[in-house]
Design an enzyme around this catalytic site. Structure first.
Site, PDB file in Angstrom:
ATOM      1  N   GLU A  37       0.860  -1.323   0.072  1.00 53.92           N
ATOM      2  CA  GLU A  37      -0.128   0.094  -0.183  1.00 53.92           C
ATOM      3  C   GLU A  37       0.872   1.260  -0.105  1.00 53.92           C
ATOM      4  O   GLU A  37       1.767   1.229   0.837  1.00 53.92           O
ATOM      5  CB  GLU A  37      -0.712  -0.163   1.283  1.00 53.92           C
ATOM      6  CG  GLU A  37      -1.893   1.097   1.151  1.00 53.92           C
ATOM      7  CD  GLU A  37      -2.996   1.040   2.393  1.00 53.92           C
ATOM      8  OE1 GLU A  37      -2.825   0.573   3.339  1.00 53.92           O
ATOM      9  OE2 GLU A  37      -3.556   2.237   2.375  1.00 53.92           O
ATOM     10  N   ARG A 263       5.135 -13.085   9.319  1.00 56.86           N
ATOM     11  CA  ARG A 263       5.762 -12.083   9.069  1.00 56.86           C
ATOM     12  C   ARG A 263       7.213 -11.874   9.704  1.00 56.86           C
ATOM     13  O   ARG A 263       7.274 -12.649  10.701  1.00 56.86           O
ATOM     14  CB  ARG A 263       5.149 -10.728   9.203  1.00 56.86           C
ATOM     15  CG  ARG A 263       4.412 -10.632  10.663  1.00 56.86           C
ATOM     16  CD  ARG A 263       3.916  -9.275  10.530  1.00 56.86           C
ATOM     17  NE  ARG A 263       2.799  -8.870   9.674  1.00 56.86           N
ATOM     18  CZ  ARG A 263       2.740  -7.824   9.198  1.00 56.86           C
ATOM     19  NH1 ARG A 263       3.710  -6.458   9.425  1.00 56.86           N
ATOM     20  NH2 ARG A 263       1.699  -7.567   8.344  1.00 56.86           N
ATOM     21  N   LYS A 273       4.257   0.598  10.108  1.00 58.72           N
ATOM     22  CA  LYS A 273       4.505   1.825   9.285  1.00 58.72           C
ATOM     23  C   LYS A 273       4.185   3.086  10.303  1.00 58.72           C
ATOM     24  O   LYS A 273       4.876   4.085  10.193  1.00 58.72           O
ATOM     25  CB  LYS A 273       3.623   1.881   8.269  1.00 58.72           C
ATOM     26  CG  LYS A 273       4.027   1.158   7.206  1.00 58.72           C
ATOM     27  CD  LYS A 273       3.071   1.152   6.118  1.00 58.72           C
ATOM     28  CE  LYS A 273       3.290  -0.011   5.047  1.00 58.72           C
ATOM     29  NZ  LYS A 273       2.214  -0.045   4.148  1.00 58.72           N
TER      30      LYS A 273
HETATM   31  P1  ATP Z   1      -0.044  -2.018   7.498  1.00 61.62           P
HETATM   32  O1  ATP Z   1       0.145  -2.936   8.644  1.00 61.62           O
HETATM   33  O2  ATP Z   1      -0.176  -0.546   7.570  1.00 61.62           O
HETATM   34  O3  ATP Z   1      -1.039  -2.581   6.435  1.00 61.62           O
HETATM   35  P2  ATP Z   1       1.797  -3.480   5.776  1.00 61.62           P
HETATM   36  O4  ATP Z   1       3.309  -3.376   6.510  1.00 61.62           O
HETATM   37  O5  ATP Z   1       0.947  -4.643   6.067  1.00 61.62           O
HETATM   38  O6  ATP Z   1       1.316  -2.358   6.594  1.00 61.62           O
HETATM   39  P3  ATP Z   1       1.710  -3.388   3.178  1.00 61.62           P
HETATM   40  O7  ATP Z   1       1.823  -2.260   2.162  1.00 61.62           O
HETATM   41  O8  ATP Z   1       0.128  -3.742   3.293  1.00 61.62           O
HETATM   42  O9  ATP Z   1       1.882  -3.020   4.561  1.00 61.62           O
HETATM   43  O10 ATP Z   1       2.333  -4.526   3.020  1.00 61.62           O
HETATM   44  C1  ATP Z   1       2.661  -5.245   1.704  1.00 61.62           C
HETATM   45  C2  ATP Z   1       2.888  -6.511   1.886  1.00 61.62           C
HETATM   46  O11 ATP Z   1       4.364  -6.946   2.505  1.00 61.62           O
HETATM   47  C3  ATP Z   1       1.817  -7.522   2.197  1.00 61.62           C
HETATM   48  O12 ATP Z   1       1.723  -8.556   1.565  1.00 61.62           O
HETATM   49  C4  ATP Z   1       2.400  -7.680   3.783  1.00 61.62           C
HETATM   50  O13 ATP Z   1       1.756  -9.133   3.948  1.00 61.62           O
HETATM   51  C5  ATP Z   1       3.834  -7.782   3.590  1.00 61.62           C
HETATM   52  N1  ATP Z   1       4.439  -7.555   4.826  1.00 61.62           N
HETATM   53  C6  ATP Z   1       4.188  -6.569   5.317  1.00 61.62           C
HETATM   54  N2  ATP Z   1       5.036  -6.332   6.877  1.00 61.62           N
HETATM   55  C7  ATP Z   1       5.658  -7.689   6.671  1.00 61.62           C
HETATM   56  C8  ATP Z   1       6.858  -8.320   7.398  1.00 61.62           C
HETATM   57  N3  ATP Z   1       7.031  -7.843   8.574  1.00 61.62           N
HETATM   58  N4  ATP Z   1       7.129  -9.455   7.146  1.00 61.62           N
HETATM   59  C9  ATP Z   1       6.958  -9.992   6.114  1.00 61.62           C
HETATM   60  N5  ATP Z   1       5.793  -9.634   5.158  1.00 61.62           N
HETATM   61  C10 ATP Z   1       5.351  -8.290   5.487  1.00 61.62           C
END
Ligand code: ATP
Ligand code: MG
Length: 560
Positions: A37, A263, A273
């Site tokens: 996002e 994650r 974020k």
């Molecule tokens: P928010 O919690 O604000 O939604 P987010 O970290 O999930 O933030 P996104 O931009 O939605 O942000 O993440 C993009 C992709 O990265 C998603 O598929 C998410 O699952 C993956 N992702 C985010 N954080 C992690 C992490 N710590 N480890 C592995 N994958 C991650």
């Protein structure tokens, strides 16, 4: 406990994809996507997902799409889109022509919504937010059906079009899927598909005042793009039945499948974020590219090479259980990469003068220093030597404890590449008693580094010739937080755990070659660590270096 690196070769996602290919599912195709996002910068957690999404596609001869998941207009911007693209390229991945915006599908998504309404699978609901929650109920007891659930399709269709045309206030009504108010999975209790949100979008401007929810949009995007394996993090596991419901409405011959993985959580840092934004906004760090942040921009500016991040992501593996990875493992991967590539240089961070009393005042010498013992092709360079030198203050003790193998009165040490010196005394400030310089004698027979009689000298020091040394601003970075899990306790503000010593700036004295280092390039300061010329502030006339990591590898030591 931090997880240990396990052979990632057979992780479960790799296995699932291999099985799908073996069974002829998707005719052997593999199409993945990375769906950030654009409401923040990518961090090392995202890198895990990027490496997995792009890595699996590459490994199985497929492709990976980069898709801006921009269905939430409030925090999104083009600045983030550009940064995300730049960071993924830097990490070493390429989406080719497959770059997409969810927002470009809004029209198609609304068409699917209308189709669901016509088929009695969705309806416009007028319950208030509080009533909505009350009707939905709790997992252990069935919820109640909305009074609007069975309204005529034509009526819902007309209301949905008026929603879209801007006839209603935010939250006044919404479009819901008609699934099952008794399901133990709350996500299936007639979830919201569209809500009214009169907020302009960075791409579509004010063309839309209704926006699809993530749960509706994501499966549709995957379906529109022909994605086969939709990899996401574990929090979406409970959403999977809804993902499958939406996909089922489309009647595809080869429906995509969602697969969840844990994650990445890393010690001594935060990755949300919201928390990263708070650190940047409150000026607690210097910006999104502050070298202490786990953002890809920060890591890059810190001097972490992209191959170290890819190597780290391979080492941590992919599992279905939540765990906490030790930051020391990332640092270990960084050292491994830099050890192979970084040229060695000499710099003194906390200078103390040494005067070689038997070395003629005006005589200069030049010794040959090895640029990288791991890479003979890197060659050697000349380093200047003379009567006055700088050594590290910590490498001298007037009254040393036993087993101090560095310089002290009467002791002999090697000056790297130059030869052996023996300390004969000190020059003291008569007023304060402070040591102004260490006095020593050079053994002329050891020119170039070795004693001809083969006598043992335990300590080897780095040094810089005083006449040639250039001042260098060195930023000594350390962990951003002083506890392993700064946001473990919700009741305590994570900012109270900030490490007050996460940045210390010193003026070092270094060999002149450092001034010529290109911004962003990495070097090893012998005996001290890996450093890189700062991407923003370094200039030949005013060199600035960031410490990437020290040489002490706590990961290897712990593994025995
Ligand atoms: P928010 O919690 O604000 O939604 P987010 O970290 O999930 O933030 P996104 O931009 O939605 O942000 O993440 C993009 C992709 O990265 C998603 O598929 C998410 O699952 C993956 N992702 C985010 N954080 C992690 C992490 N710590 N480890 C592995 N994958 C991650
Ligand atoms: Mg997310």
């Amino acid at each position: 406990m931090p997880e240990s690196p396990e052979p990632a070769a057979r992780h479960f996602i790799r296995q699932i994809i291999a099985e799908d290919r073996a069974s002829g599912r998707y005719d052997g195709r593999v199409v993945t996507r990375f769906p950030p996002e654009p409401n923040g910068y990518l961090h090392i957690g995202h890198a895990k997902a990027v490496c997995l999404d792009f890595g699996m596609a590459a490994e199985f001869g497929g492709r990976c799409h980069l898709r801006m998941d921009d269905t939430n207009p409030e925090q999104e911007s083009m600045e983030y889109v550009e940064a995300i693209r730049d960071d993924i390229r830097w990490l070493g991945f390429d989406w080719g022509e497959h770059f997409y915006y969810s927002a470009d599908y809004f029209e198609r998504m609304a068409d699917v919504a209308e189709d669901l309404i016509r088929r009695g699978r969705a309806y416009v609901c007028e319950l208030s937010t509080e009533a909505f929650k009350a009707y939905r109920g709790v997992p252990t007891r069935p919820g109640r059906e909305s009074p609007w659930r069975n309204r005529a399709a034509a009526e819902s269709l007309e209301l949905f079009r008026r929603m879209r045309a801007g006839a209603f206030e935010d939250g006044a009504l919404c479009l819901r899927a008609k699934i099952d108010m008794a399901s133990p999975n709350l996500h299936l209790r007639d979830p919201v598909l569209y809500r009214v949100l009169r907020v302009p979008h960075y791409r579509t401007g004010d063309r839309w005042c209704i926006y699809p929810t993530y749960d509706f949009a994501h499966p549709l995007e995957d379906a529109f793009e022909g994605v086969t394996h939709s990899l996401c993090t574990l929090e979406f596991e409970v959403h999977r039945p809804l993902y499958d419901w939406v996909i089922a409405q489309l009647d595809l011959a080869q429906p995509p499948r969602q697969i969840e993985f844990a994650r990445l959580n890393l010690t001594y840092t935060v990755m949300s974020k919201r928390k990263l934004l708070a650190l940047v906004r409150d000026g607690l760090v210097g910006g999104w590219d502050d070298p202490r942040l786990p953002t890809l921009r920060g890591l890059r500016r810190r001097g972490v090479p992209p191959e170290a991040i890819r190597d780290f992501c391979e080492r941590i593996g992919v599992t279905k259980y939540e765990s906490l990875t030790d930051l020391a493992l990332l640092e270990h991967a960084v050292r491994a990469a830099l050890n192979r590539s970084a040229p060695r240089r000499m710099a003194v961070l906390d200078p103390l003068k040494v005067v070689l009393t038997n070395w003629p005042e005006d005589e200069e010498a030049s010794f040959e220093a090895v640029n990288n013992p791991e890479d003979p092709s890197a060659g050697t360079r000349p380093v200047a030597f003379g009567r006055e030198l700088w050594i590290e203050r910590a490498d001298f003790m007037e009254d040393p404890p036993k087993r101090f193998h560095r310089l002290s009165p009467g002791a002999e040490v090697r000056l790297r590449y130059a030869g052996l010196i023996t300390c004969t005394g000190v020059d003291r400030d008569p007023a304060t008693g402070e040591v102004r310089a260490v006095l020593a004698q050079f053994d002329p027979a050891s020119r170039g580094g070795n004693a001809p009689d083969g006598r043992r000298v335990k300590g080897t020091l780095h040094w810089v010739a005083a006449r040639h040394a250039v001042p260098v601003e060195v930023r000594l970075y350390d962990r951003l937080f002083s506890v392993p899990e700064p946001d473990a306790d919700e009741a305590v503000d994570f900012r109270t755990h900030l490490n007050p010593d996460s940045l210390r700036t010193v003026t070092a004295l270094a060999e002149p070659t450092l001034a010529e280092t290109a911004a962003g390039a990495a070097v090893q300061f012998e005996r001290l660590g890996y450093f890189c010329a700062d991407l923003r502030d370094h200039a030949p006339a005013k060199p600035v270096f960031n410490r990437t990591v020290t040489l002490r590898d706590s990961w290897s030591r712990r593994q025995g």
